[in-house]
Design a protein around this motif. Sequence first.
Motif, mmCIF file in Angstrom:
data_model
loop_
_atom_site.group_PDB
_atom_site.id
_atom_site.type_symbol
_atom_site.label_atom_id
_atom_site.label_comp_id
_atom_site.label_asym_id
_atom_site.label_seq_id
_atom_site.Cartn_x
_atom_site.Cartn_y
_atom_site.Cartn_z
ATOM 1 N N GLN A 1 0.813 -1.322 -0.015
ATOM 2 C CA GLN A 1 0.040 0.007 0.161
ATOM 3 C C GLN A 1 0.810 1.401 0.038
ATOM 4 N N VAL A 2 1.854 1.239 0.868
ATOM 5 C CA VAL A 2 2.660 2.485 1.054
ATOM 6 C C VAL A 2 3.529 2.944 -0.478
ATOM 7 N N GLN B 1 0.759 4.373 -2.818
ATOM 8 C CA GLN B 1 0.441 5.665 -2.385
ATOM 9 C C GLN B 1 1.430 6.650 -2.910
ATOM 10 N N PRO C 1 -0.186 4.002 5.833
ATOM 11 C CA PRO C 1 -0.390 3.341 4.706
ATOM 12 C C PRO C 1 -1.534 1.931 5.311
#
Length: 660
Positions: free
Chosen positions: A404-405, A408, A607
Amino acid sequence: MQSTTSPLHLSRRSLLSGVVASSALVMLHPFSARAAANQAHLRIMETTDLHVHVFPYDYYGDKPNDTLGLARTASIVDAIRAEATNSILVDNGDFLQGNPMGDYIAYQRGMKDGDIHPVIAAMNVLGYDCGTLGNHEFNYGLDFMFKVLNGANFPLVCANLTKGALAADARQDELFLKPYVILDRKVKDGAGTEHAIRVGLIGFVPPQIMSWDAKHLEGKANARDIVKAAQAWVPQMREEGADIVIALSHSGIGQQDYAENLENASVPLAAVAGIDAIVTGHSHLDFPGPKFDKIAGVDNAKGLISGKPGVMGGFWGSHLGLIDLLIEREGGAWRVVSSTSEARPIYRREDKKVIAEVADKPEVLAAAQKEHEATLAYVRTPVGKSSVPLYSYFALVADDPSVQVVSQAQTWYIKDMLKDTEHKDLPVLSAAAPFKAGGRGGADYYTDVPAGDIAIKNVADLYLYPNTVQAVVITGEQVRNWLEMSAGIFNQVKAGASDVALINGDFPSYNFDVIDGVTYQIDLSEPPKFDKDGNAINPSANRIKNLSFNGQPIDPAQKFVVATNNYRAGGGGHFPDIATDKVIFVAPDTNRDVVVRYIIDQGTINPAADANWTFVPLANTSVTFDSGPKARQFLSEVKGVTIEDAGEAADGFARFRIKL
């Protein structure tokens, strides 16, 4: 079958080590002990895919690691040389990139003319006879690579890397390196008589470098098909008097049938007339080994590839690849009459524990000690904070904070890069995959960063490779097929089945892209639409269900920008319709640097996984998967799926169950 190796060196170091070996009580390999007159034992030792792992140290985890390191592999080289009367040592490529020491040298310290790269300094200690290039040698650009190669005390060869367009005849190609070398050596036969022998070594790199590192190579280099290059140069080696020809193939053991520009071409390469033995790599596996049972063109029990002796020596220094040849002189020519092969490990597992089989070779550690200490200081530098732990234990079965990080950060970066372009109004999605997800890397090979300070070592742990950011424009239908390809990592599951293995172990985790910005479900009851090479094996299959954008079913014709990396945008992984013709933005920045900048910009990141993808429920059905034992502490945090502990698994892994 066993095989071992020792060098056929002209160097003073080799001569001295031979004297020491002869004075000790050493158990000779059977080929050395039983060779007749006019027969000799020739041992080939191989390292491959070192990826800058000189020290037995995990820079991401900031702790020692007994499963890797050239300093460990080196310590068994002398003993293995002593088991044979004649030997050579070769490296099969991918030594220059792959851990934070490599990045520290490339991005922080740099290479001035005359500098010796630490991995080359370490290799010089061992007295290699020859090496070839792997695809990761090009990750930092040609100028950097050649500054590094200039420090090697051994020749490097590559027969299929050209300076420009491919010539009509491969032997007319203008190459960056010599295609091969022929070493004049002496071998001692079973009667103690010395004979002259000429050993030819020829190297190859995957042609896919032209896609994977187009940023560095486009307009400056080209790559010829591996097999065609061999067919051109091997006869010339024979004409020049090579008695034995060994192929250094930085290419995996793949299909038997030839096709142009294969990435994993070692089986058809070994079949080329005039090649006597082949060392392989690239796939980070050990051959002979259980992964290669029932592979067409491969005899795993005898260590043969297309009938020729072959080996693959693991990765990161985990094994030393060994081919033992019993050669015989007849009619003025040498021929191979028998062989054994082995990938000899530097460690073993006992009761889930890693036990080192060997100690460090101090001279190898000393060669890179200064750079090792500088790398430690570099990776410990904080860049920001995370409000949640970042781990990849469940990255293959649920939406995951470590992926996720990255997504992002990529979205943040691409939106800013495109804000003043013609693409500014297109929705931006982001594709990212887990890099550390167990598998061949072992039960500790997972990202695990606690909440709090994030250092560079943690960012490098989140994103292992120095890929650069790219963006493509594709349609909603192509987004669907991208996800269908990714979903090939899962085995098909029949409704009502119990504890079916979920993950297809032959599907690389770095090709399991999660796309953020859309929501979707994966129906495991359907067969995969594509195989791992992007071929539509079940064209009517539809694993991706309920694919939506902004809460509405995705429009197959709508255009989207997808942030990704140069590997994927260049066709890496064989994803349908994803190639350079879709690229609309090529960044000067690595994905890792973008993650660092994003964390610095945000100060504190959060995240948390948003469960934008899940599995379609299947009544009375359960599946299992393996992860690291530390995954147990995060079971309650996983979103979108309920996971329960299912006990222990092999090789130190823990097993988990999902009730679908």
